[in-house]
Design a protein around this motif. Structure first.
Motif, PDB file in Angstrom:
ATOM      1  N   ASN A  12       0.826  -1.213   0.000  1.00 17.56           N
ATOM      2  CA  ASN A  12       0.000   0.000   0.000  1.00 17.56           C
ATOM      3  C   ASN A  12       0.859   1.261   0.000  1.00 17.56           C
ATOM      4  OD1 ASN A  12      -2.177  -1.684   0.237  1.00 17.56           O
ATOM      5  ND2 ASN A  12      -2.568  -1.247   2.399  1.00 17.56           N
ATOM      6  N   GLU A  13       2.039   1.194   0.622  1.00 16.00           N
ATOM      7  CA  GLU A  13       2.872   2.394   0.767  1.00 16.00           C
ATOM      8  C   GLU A  13       3.374   2.894  -0.581  1.00 16.00           C
ATOM      9  OE1 GLU A  13       3.649  -0.679   1.479  1.00 16.00           O
ATOM     10  OE2 GLU A  13       5.817  -1.064   1.492  1.00 16.00           O
ATOM     11  N   ILE A  14       3.505   1.995  -1.552  1.00 21.91           N
ATOM     12  CA  ILE A  14       3.913   2.406  -2.906  1.00 21.91           C
ATOM     13  C   ILE A  14       2.721   3.085  -3.592  1.00 21.91           C
ATOM     14  CG2 ILE A  14       4.856   1.637  -5.125  1.00 21.91           C
ATOM     15  CD1 ILE A  14       6.672   0.796  -2.845  1.00 21.91           C
ATOM     16  N   LEU A  15       1.551   2.448  -3.508  1.00 27.06           N
ATOM     17  CA  LEU A  15       0.366   2.950  -4.217  1.00 27.06           C
ATOM     18  C   LEU A  15      -0.107   4.290  -3.650  1.00 27.06           C
ATOM     19  CD1 LEU A  15      -1.436  -0.496  -4.469  1.00 27.06           C
ATOM     20  CD2 LEU A  15      -0.452   0.800  -6.380  1.00 27.06           C
ATOM     21  N   ARG A  40       6.985  -7.638 -17.332  1.00 26.34           N
ATOM     22  CA  ARG A  40       5.847  -7.077 -16.607  1.00 26.34           C
ATOM     23  C   ARG A  40       6.258  -6.722 -15.185  1.00 26.34           C
ATOM     24  NH1 ARG A  40       0.393  -7.451 -17.321  1.00 26.34           N
ATOM     25  NH2 ARG A  40      -0.990  -7.612 -15.509  1.00 26.34           N
ATOM     26  N   ILE A  41       5.803  -5.550 -14.741  1.00 27.76           N
ATOM     27  CA  ILE A  41       5.909  -5.175 -13.324  1.00 27.76           C
ATOM     28  C   ILE A  41       4.490  -4.822 -12.888  1.00 27.76           C
ATOM     29  CG2 ILE A  41       6.884  -3.572 -11.620  1.00 27.76           C
ATOM     30  CD1 ILE A  41       8.984  -2.823 -13.805  1.00 27.76           C
ATOM     31  N   VAL A  42       4.085  -5.322 -11.739  1.00 27.88           N
ATOM     32  CA  VAL A  42       2.765  -4.975 -11.207  1.00 27.88           C
ATOM     33  C   VAL A  42       2.925  -4.607  -9.739  1.00 27.88           C
ATOM     34  CG1 VAL A  42       0.385  -5.724 -10.868  1.00 27.88           C
ATOM     35  CG2 VAL A  42       1.724  -6.659 -12.741  1.00 27.88           C
ATOM     36  N   VAL A  43       2.307  -3.485  -9.349  1.00 25.79           N
ATOM     37  CA  VAL A  43       2.254  -3.111  -7.937  1.00 25.79           C
ATOM     38  C   VAL A  43       0.826  -3.335  -7.458  1.00 25.79           C
ATOM     39  CG1 VAL A  43       2.725  -1.334  -6.213  1.00 25.79           C
ATOM     40  CG2 VAL A  43       3.963  -1.300  -8.403  1.00 25.79           C
ATOM     41  N   PRO A  45      -1.911  -3.943  -3.866  1.00 25.24           N
ATOM     42  CA  PRO A  45      -1.996  -3.610  -2.438  1.00 25.24           C
ATOM     43  C   PRO A  45      -1.772  -4.827  -1.546  1.00 25.24           C
ATOM     44  CG  PRO A  45      -4.179  -3.513  -3.486  1.00 25.24           C
ATOM     45  CD  PRO A  45      -3.208  -3.890  -4.554  1.00 25.24           C
ATOM     46  N   ASP A  46      -1.740  -4.584  -0.242  1.00 23.00           N
ATOM     47  CA  ASP A  46      -1.568  -5.658   0.759  1.00 23.00           C
ATOM     48  C   ASP A  46      -2.880  -6.417   0.891  1.00 23.00           C
ATOM     49  OD1 ASP A  46       1.007  -4.611   1.427  1.00 23.00           O
ATOM     50  OD2 ASP A  46       0.056  -3.141   2.733  1.00 23.00           O
ATOM     51  N   GLU A  54      -2.578 -12.123  -9.121  1.00 22.40           N
ATOM     52  CA  GLU A  54      -1.478 -11.652  -9.965  1.00 22.40           C
ATOM     53  C   GLU A  54      -0.333 -12.663 -10.008  1.00 22.40           C
ATOM     54  OE1 GLU A  54      -1.805  -8.778 -11.772  1.00 22.40           O
ATOM     55  OE2 GLU A  54       0.017  -9.481 -12.742  1.00 22.40           O
TER      56      GLU A  54
ATOM     57  N   LEU B  15      11.219  -1.629 -18.397  1.00 22.75           N
ATOM     58  CA  LEU B  15      11.371  -3.057 -18.108  1.00 22.75           C
ATOM     59  C   LEU B  15      12.815  -3.524 -18.277  1.00 22.75           C
ATOM     60  CD1 LEU B  15       8.093  -4.191 -19.884  1.00 22.75           C
ATOM     61  CD2 LEU B  15       8.519  -4.232 -17.421  1.00 22.75           C
ATOM     62  N   CYS B  28       1.065   8.750  -8.158  1.00 22.26           N
ATOM     63  CA  CYS B  28       0.600   8.219  -6.863  1.00 22.26           C
ATOM     64  C   CYS B  28       0.538   9.320  -5.816  1.00 22.26           C
ATOM     65  CB  CYS B  28       1.524   7.099  -6.376  1.00 22.26           C
ATOM     66  SG  CYS B  28       1.320   5.551  -7.262  1.00 22.26           S
ATOM     67  N   VAL B  38      -5.179   4.983  -5.443  1.00 22.12           N
ATOM     68  CA  VAL B  38      -4.532   4.203  -6.520  1.00 22.12           C
ATOM     69  C   VAL B  38      -4.447   2.753  -6.066  1.00 22.12           C
ATOM     70  CG1 VAL B  38      -2.453   3.861  -7.904  1.00 22.12           C
ATOM     71  CG2 VAL B  38      -3.226   6.181  -7.362  1.00 22.12           C
ATOM     72  N   ILE B  41      -0.597  -0.461 -10.209  1.00 23.74           N
ATOM     73  CA  ILE B  41       0.316   0.085 -11.212  1.00 23.74           C
ATOM     74  C   ILE B  41       0.804  -1.107 -12.022  1.00 23.74           C
ATOM     75  CG2 ILE B  41       2.488   1.321 -11.660  1.00 23.74           C
ATOM     76  CD1 ILE B  41       2.300   2.306  -8.683  1.00 23.74           C
ATOM     77  N   VAL B  43       3.425  -2.046 -15.371  1.00 26.71           N
ATOM     78  CA  VAL B  43       4.343  -1.644 -16.438  1.00 26.71           C
ATOM     79  C   VAL B  43       4.318  -2.735 -17.503  1.00 26.71           C
ATOM     80  CG1 VAL B  43       6.667  -0.892 -17.043  1.00 26.71           C
ATOM     81  CG2 VAL B  43       5.826  -0.574 -14.697  1.00 26.71           C
ATOM     82  N   TYR B 200       6.073  -0.078   8.728  1.00 27.37           N
ATOM     83  CA  TYR B 200       7.213  -0.066   7.816  1.00 27.37           C
ATOM     84  C   TYR B 200       8.534  -0.055   8.569  1.00 27.37           C
ATOM     85  CZ  TYR B 200       3.275   1.136   4.958  1.00 27.37           C
ATOM     86  OH  TYR B 200       2.044   1.103   4.360  1.00 27.37           O
TER      87      TYR B 200
END
Lengths: 242, 242
Positions: A12-15, A40-43, A45-46, A54, B15, B28, B38, B41, B43, B200
């Protein structure tokens, strides 16, 4: 064909914009240098269901999946349970992990030690001599912590297992806008369809306007494509070649 | 309930580790400050099918989708065609965009101008006075360029349309490890189930070991939850509250 990879960043801290993810840029650079193709990169939540979905999709599609974050002892650390769910495996207490946490966390509540020792059935521990706590591997999924210093140390300890033939690249810096060379890049790709060709405009750079990148796993192919590109471009618009 | 958003970042250069994405961290932070949540995310590479699939899935799931990258004139700029494909709309020449590019790009090939003026049917142009080129909106999808300076300028021009009630937050810094307070955080969440509570750990910080974040759209709820947390924590382990 290069091996492919996906990176699943949990947090969550990234989003919410509180923390900038430095783990996926680090892994992208490291994996590229090892010859692996991150696709692929995916962010996410917790959230157990979001992570599980994912991870399951990426594990089916790519050769490797790297997860970062969500592996600590608190309420928001649900990555390992989510990987188990996504890969349809029960969570089981791993005897070696249990022994590790009995030693390190002797003064912590039993429920916490049990949580930290519970992993998807079939998990392998990648326990390198330099690591106090191993990397967890389940099928093609590698589970890393979110703290950058720990992730980097753990990745360094196991990275050689991912190494394959490298990418070779050249960079051509041009002084004209993308729109005036777009047709030349199309022509180059018609002759070199396997070339990985990137075109990146840069604003406010004193000596060039566009950086072109040419890459392939075949160094001869890159060299021939670069020579052809330099023949196609008006010489006056090439600032430099690297 | 807060409005939700997804960010789809398009670009092989991210990537392959050549460029670090600064657009999604910027969005964000901005969206959080506007009160928007959000939730994802992603990519993806410069690949029409991959972009189309992700945009379509996000457009179904979230209130807003923001894309960044892949909107220039070269072979690797396929975002707009991909959005059309994902939303099942034909690509059509937009008369106002055509007029803009006839003016700005009078000396460029007609095929390029036509490419730049072709957008999914039904696209709205968000043409603020400060912008030479508008932001494209198709349904709930907002299309931004990848160059950070341009994206930031375009987002600033249209951001007020996304503003809603803000998030309120407190931060509590503690001097003990996560594992020794995990049970207190569980107890806090049992009393305040709607609280957004983050934990964190920070390595090597001189005056604390864990940063706890408490957030909600209800300022009174956060204040009460923070007071309860401070009652639950042993006072000696609280470094500071912000």
């Amino acid at each position: 064909m290069a091996k492919t990879a996906a990176i699943v960043v949990i947090g969550n801290e990234i989003l919410s914009g509180k923390v900038t993810d430095t783990n996926s840029p680090f892994l992208c650079r490291e994996l590229r240098a090892l010859g692996v193709d991150v696709r692929r990169i995916v962010v996410v939540p917790d959230d157990l269901a979001a992570i599980a979905e994912e991870v399951a999709a990426c594990a089916r599609t790519y050769d490797y999946v790297f997860t970062t974050g969500g592996v600590g002892p608190t309420h928001d650390d649900v990555t390992i349970a989510a990987v188990a769910h996504g890969l349809q495996r029960p969570l089981v207490v791993h005897p070696e992990l249990q022994a590790l946490f009995e030693t390190h966390w002797a003064d912590r509540p039993e429920t916490l030690r049990r949580k930290m020792a519970s992993v998807p059935a079939g998990t392998q521990l990648l326990l390198e001599p330099s690591l106090p706590i191993p990397v967890l591997q389940v099928d093609n999924v590698y589970i890393f912590p979110g703290i950058p210093q720990l992730l980097q140390r753990k990745f360094a300890a196991i990275k050689e297992r991912f190494r394959e033939s490298p990418y070779w690249g050249r960079e051509v810096y041009v002084t004209v806008p993308e729109s005036s060379i777009a047709h030349l890049l199309e022509a180059l790709l018609a002759e070199f369809p396997e070339l990985q060709l990137g075109s990146y405009p840069q604003l406010g750079h004193p000596d060039y306007r566009v950086k072109l990148t040419l890459e392939s796993k075949d160094p001869d192919y890159v060299a021939r494509a670069c020579a052809r590109l330099l023949a196609l471009l008006p010489p006056s618009c090439v600032a430099r070649v690297e």
